[in-house]
Design a protein around this motif. Structure first.
Motif, PDB file in Angstrom:
ATOM      1  N   GLU A 102       0.827  -1.204   0.000  1.00  0.00           N
ATOM      2  CA  GLU A 102       0.000   0.000   0.000  1.00  0.00           C
ATOM      3  C   GLU A 102       0.867   1.262   0.000  1.00  0.00           C
ATOM      4  N   THR A 103       1.917   1.271   0.818  1.00  0.00           N
ATOM      5  CA  THR A 103       2.808   2.429   0.876  1.00  0.00           C
ATOM      6  C   THR A 103       3.550   2.617  -0.440  1.00  0.00           C
ATOM      7  N   LEU A 104       4.001   1.520  -1.042  1.00  0.00           N
ATOM      8  CA  LEU A 104       4.687   1.606  -2.335  1.00  0.00           C
ATOM      9  C   LEU A 104       3.771   2.196  -3.401  1.00  0.00           C
ATOM     10  N   ASN A 105       2.536   1.696  -3.456  1.00  0.00           N
ATOM     11  CA  ASN A 105       1.582   2.212  -4.441  1.00  0.00           C
ATOM     12  C   ASN A 105       1.313   3.699  -4.222  1.00  0.00           C
ATOM     13  N   LYS A 106       1.182   4.082  -2.955  1.00  0.00           N
ATOM     14  CA  LYS A 106       0.923   5.480  -2.638  1.00  0.00           C
ATOM     15  C   LYS A 106       2.092   6.362  -3.079  1.00  0.00           C
ATOM     16  N   ARG A 107       3.320   5.914  -2.814  1.00  0.00           N
ATOM     17  CA  ARG A 107       4.508   6.695  -3.200  1.00  0.00           C
ATOM     18  C   ARG A 107       4.618   6.819  -4.717  1.00  0.00           C
ATOM     19  N   PHE A 108       4.413   5.700  -5.397  1.00  0.00           N
ATOM     20  CA  PHE A 108       4.569   5.721  -6.854  1.00  0.00           C
ATOM     21  C   PHE A 108       3.448   6.528  -7.501  1.00  0.00           C
ATOM     22  N   SER A 109       2.249   6.422  -6.964  1.00  0.00           N
ATOM     23  CA  SER A 109       1.131   7.190  -7.494  1.00  0.00           C
ATOM     24  C   SER A 109       1.385   8.687  -7.335  1.00  0.00           C
ATOM     25  N   LYS A 110       1.960   9.079  -6.189  1.00  0.00           N
ATOM     26  CA  LYS A 110       2.259  10.490  -5.945  1.00  0.00           C
ATOM     27  C   LYS A 110       3.248  11.012  -6.982  1.00  0.00           C
ATOM     28  N   TYR A 111       4.292  10.214  -7.241  1.00  0.00           N
ATOM     29  CA  TYR A 111       5.284  10.631  -8.228  1.00  0.00           C
ATOM     30  C   TYR A 111       4.675  10.669  -9.627  1.00  0.00           C
ATOM     31  N   ALA A 112       3.955   9.613 -10.005  1.00  0.00           N
ATOM     32  CA  ALA A 112       3.391   9.524 -11.348  1.00  0.00           C
ATOM     33  C   ALA A 112       2.373  10.630 -11.588  1.00  0.00           C
ATOM     34  N   THR A 113       1.553  10.925 -10.585  1.00  0.00           N
ATOM     35  CA  THR A 113       0.557  11.986 -10.714  1.00  0.00           C
ATOM     36  C   THR A 113       1.239  13.339 -10.923  1.00  0.00           C
ATOM     37  N   LYS A 114       2.284  13.606 -10.147  1.00  0.00           N
ATOM     38  CA  LYS A 114       3.023  14.859 -10.292  1.00  0.00           C
ATOM     39  C   LYS A 114       3.628  14.980 -11.688  1.00  0.00           C
ATOM     40  N   GLU A 115       4.237  13.887 -12.173  1.00  0.00           N
ATOM     41  CA  GLU A 115       4.861  13.880 -13.494  1.00  0.00           C
ATOM     42  C   GLU A 115       3.817  14.105 -14.587  1.00  0.00           C
ATOM     43  N   PHE A 116       2.697  13.407 -14.472  1.00  0.00           N
ATOM     44  CA  PHE A 116       1.644  13.478 -15.478  1.00  0.00           C
ATOM     45  C   PHE A 116       1.016  14.876 -15.498  1.00  0.00           C
ATOM     46  N   ARG A 117       0.710  15.409 -14.323  1.00  0.00           N
ATOM     47  CA  ARG A 117       0.063  16.715 -14.245  1.00  0.00           C
ATOM     48  C   ARG A 117       1.003  17.827 -14.704  1.00  0.00           C
ATOM     49  N   SER A 118       2.295  17.655 -14.478  1.00  0.00           N
ATOM     50  CA  SER A 118       3.258  18.646 -14.943  1.00  0.00           C
ATOM     51  C   SER A 118       3.237  18.747 -16.458  1.00  0.00           C
ATOM     52  N   LEU A 119       3.226  17.608 -17.135  1.00  0.00           N
ATOM     53  CA  LEU A 119       3.156  17.612 -18.598  1.00  0.00           C
ATOM     54  C   LEU A 119       1.806  18.131 -19.078  1.00  0.00           C
ATOM     55  N   LEU A 120       0.748  17.737 -18.389  1.00  0.00           N
ATOM     56  CA  LEU A 120      -0.587  18.198 -18.753  1.00  0.00           C
ATOM     57  C   LEU A 120      -0.683  19.721 -18.706  1.00  0.00           C
ATOM     58  N   GLY A 121      -0.088  20.318 -17.668  1.00  0.00           N
ATOM     59  CA  GLY A 121      -0.147  21.761 -17.511  1.00  0.00           C
ATOM     60  C   GLY A 121       0.558  22.515 -18.619  1.00  0.00           C
ATOM     61  N   LYS A 122       1.460  21.867 -19.324  1.00  0.00           N
ATOM     62  CA  LYS A 122       2.184  22.524 -20.418  1.00  0.00           C
ATOM     63  C   LYS A 122       1.441  22.462 -21.743  1.00  0.00           C
ATOM     64  N   ARG A 123       0.444  21.598 -21.832  1.00  0.00           N
ATOM     65  CA  ARG A 123      -0.236  21.412 -23.111  1.00  0.00           C
ATOM     66  C   ARG A 123      -1.732  21.723 -23.060  1.00  0.00           C
ATOM     67  N   LEU A 124      -2.254  22.055 -21.888  1.00  0.00           N
ATOM     68  CA  LEU A 124      -3.693  22.254 -21.742  1.00  0.00           C
ATOM     69  C   LEU A 124      -4.006  23.587 -21.067  1.00  0.00           C
ATOM     70  N   ARG A 125      -5.052  24.272 -21.564  1.00  0.00           N
ATOM     71  CA  ARG A 125      -5.562  25.476 -20.922  1.00  0.00           C
ATOM     72  C   ARG A 125      -7.082  25.353 -20.795  1.00  0.00           C
ATOM     73  N   ILE A 126      -7.617  25.985 -19.750  1.00  0.00           N
ATOM     74  CA  ILE A 126      -9.052  25.884 -19.462  1.00  0.00           C
ATOM     75  C   ILE A 126      -9.625  27.259 -19.157  1.00  0.00           C
ATOM     76  N   ARG A 127     -10.836  27.493 -19.652  1.00  0.00           N
ATOM     77  CA  ARG A 127     -11.636  28.643 -19.228  1.00  0.00           C
ATOM     78  C   ARG A 127     -12.882  28.081 -18.588  1.00  0.00           C
ATOM     79  N   SER A 128     -13.126  28.451 -17.343  1.00  0.00           N
ATOM     80  CA  SER A 128     -14.271  27.928 -16.591  1.00  0.00           C
ATOM     81  C   SER A 128     -15.473  28.856 -16.698  1.00  0.00           C
ATOM     82  N   PHE A 129     -16.642  28.249 -16.833  1.00  0.00           N
ATOM     83  CA  PHE A 129     -17.912  28.979 -16.882  1.00  0.00           C
ATOM     84  C   PHE A 129     -18.914  28.292 -15.959  1.00  0.00           C
TER      85      PHE A 129
END
Length: 291
Positions: A102-129
């Motif tokens: 469980e701890t391993l999955n949590k650690r790896f998920s934290k890293y993978a989420t950070k990596e994925f969201r970092s790339l996402l933030g460079k290619r995606l923009r949003i306007r909220s309504f």
């Protein structure tokens, strides 16, 4: 999405500030990096599922991530690491072997989420309504939070005209959930274009359940080139902006400012003043036209 599900009007609550010139005269508004620019750190959030991964593979991947973060990104070559650095890496790997799954999955998920969201933030923009309700009232809470405590305004956009040159799938209805979405993890370069698009779309529509009063729809803009900016500008069709509603506490000076901008605008645009509906906290505006 059926025609009946698609909102006819989209509302954008805002301060009265220098950016009013951009919206009213230049037909542009801000589109935001959702990872760095949104106020909720769990907006567009996901967690990764490693159910099909072996324990040893997770440990090796975490070890590799540790090396990248602490050495490679700091300009050090793996082959040239000191004995002390190699001992630190070996100790980190040993620490991982003592962790529960469980701890391993949590650690790896934290890293993978950070990596994925970092790339996402460079290619995606949003306007909220916020989608306008069937009875065409405005949201008192939204005006309070985003419209400078009712001293600001609310822009009213025609949704079809706003996205006339974009597919309807670019306008996404937010789902308010009690927990993040999960995605089966692969290296970022292993996802196909179709998988990327599905993951991004699912991320864009996810928001914590406590925000459900916003009735939010999001305009998704995929950038042609990667950008480090938090905000960029996006141009919309002149006739997409139909009107402006001034808040209950908008000052006389700000009302005059908006009127002067509206007079310079080439396309017709109505200006209204919000008013409380008798016996209710709902805000009406259509019968309170100011120009």
């Amino acid at each position: 999405m059926t025609e009946n599900d698609f909102p006819k009007k989209l509302l954008y609550y805002s301060n009265i500030d220098k950016y009013c010139v951009d919206v009213i005269l230049k037909n542009t508004f801000t589109i935001t990096n959702p990872i760095r620019g949104f106020n909720d750190p769990f907006d567009c959030f996901l967690e990764f599922d490693f159910a099909e991964w072996q324990r040893g593979d997770i440990i090796n991947s975490l070890r590799g991530s540790f090396i990248v973060e602490n050495y490679i990104k700091k300009g050090k070559e793996v082959a040239g690491l000191s004995v002390e650095d190699k001992n630190i890496i070996d100790n980190y790997r040993h620490e991982l072997t003592l962790c529960t799954n469980e701890t391993l999955n949590k650690r790896f998920s934290k890293y993978a989420t950070k990596e994925f969201r970092s790339l996402l933030g460079k290619r995606l923009r949003i306007r909220s309504f916020s989608a306008q309700t069937e009875d065409k009232t405005l949201n008192n809470i939204m005006f309070s939070h985003y419209g400078n405590s009712h001293r600001g305004l609310c822009y009213i956009f025609d949704s079809k005209k706003l996205i006339q040159n974009k597919p309807r799938t670019s306008l996404i209805k937010v789902d308010y959930l009690s927990k993040p979405a999960t995605v089966k993890y692969k290296s970022l370069d292993k996802y196909s274009d179709e998988e990327w698009d599905e993951i991004i779309r699912n991320m864009v529509k996810i928001k914590s359940k406590g925000w459900d009063y916003e009735n939010e729809w999001r305009l998704r803009i995929n950038l042609a080139t990667l950008s480090e900016n938090i905000n960029d500008a996006w141009e919309f069709a002149t006739d997409a902006l139909e009107g402006i509603v001034l808040g209950l506490k908008t000052t006389t000076e700000d009302k005059e400012r908006i009127n002067k901008l509206a007079e310079k605008r080439p396309a017709n645009m109505n200006i209204y003043k919000a008013e409380r509906r008798y016996g209710s906290f709902c805000l009406d505006y259509e019968n309170n036209k100011m120009n």
